[in-house]
Enzyme design. Structure first.
Site, short mmCIF file in Angstrom:
data_model
loop_
_atom_site.label_atom_id
_atom_site.label_comp_id
_atom_site.label_asym_id
_atom_site.label_seq_id
_atom_site.Cartn_x
_atom_site.Cartn_y
_atom_site.Cartn_z
CB CYS A 30 -18.35 -13.16 -19.73
SG CYS A 30 -19.53 -12.68 -18.50
CB CYS A 33 -19.97 -10.00 -20.28
SG CYS A 33 -18.98 -10.32 -18.81
#
Length: 106
Positions: A30, A33
């Protein structure tokens, strides 16, 4: 850098903590992230002694992600006294994250 927590030690480290706890649900693949990782790390360093910070990798700890109904990453959950008190999804700036924590750990 925040330590990883899993189903095996989540109750002890997060729910049993005397301090408020920020839990970062993330995935290695991600991009948002990855952008949040240094932000969460800075917050952890700045709040050492007043806030515990842990990370949960949803690819390895799917049970926790399901238990806390994490639908997207990054998702930040804030716990106080063993209960979830706030939730934030998506990447945020450090000042916004600090304000969100302050607003919810009063």
């Amino acid at each position: 850098m925040a330590a990883r927590v899993s189903k095996a030690d989540f109750d002890d480290k997060v729910l049993g903590s005397s301090l408020p706890v920020l839990v970062d649900f993330y995935s290695d693949s991600c991009v948002p992230c990855k952008r949040m990782s240094p932000v969460v790390g800075d917050v952890e360093d700045e709040r050492e002694g007043s806030l515990s910070v842990y990370k949960v990798n949803i690819n390895f700890d799917t049970e926790l992600a399901e238990q806390y109904d994490v639908q997207s990453v990054p998702t930040l959950l804030l716990f106080k006294g063993g209960a979830e008190v706030a939730r934030q999804s998506g990447a945020v700036r450090k000042d916004a994250l600090n304000a969100w924590i302050d607003d919810n750990v009063k």
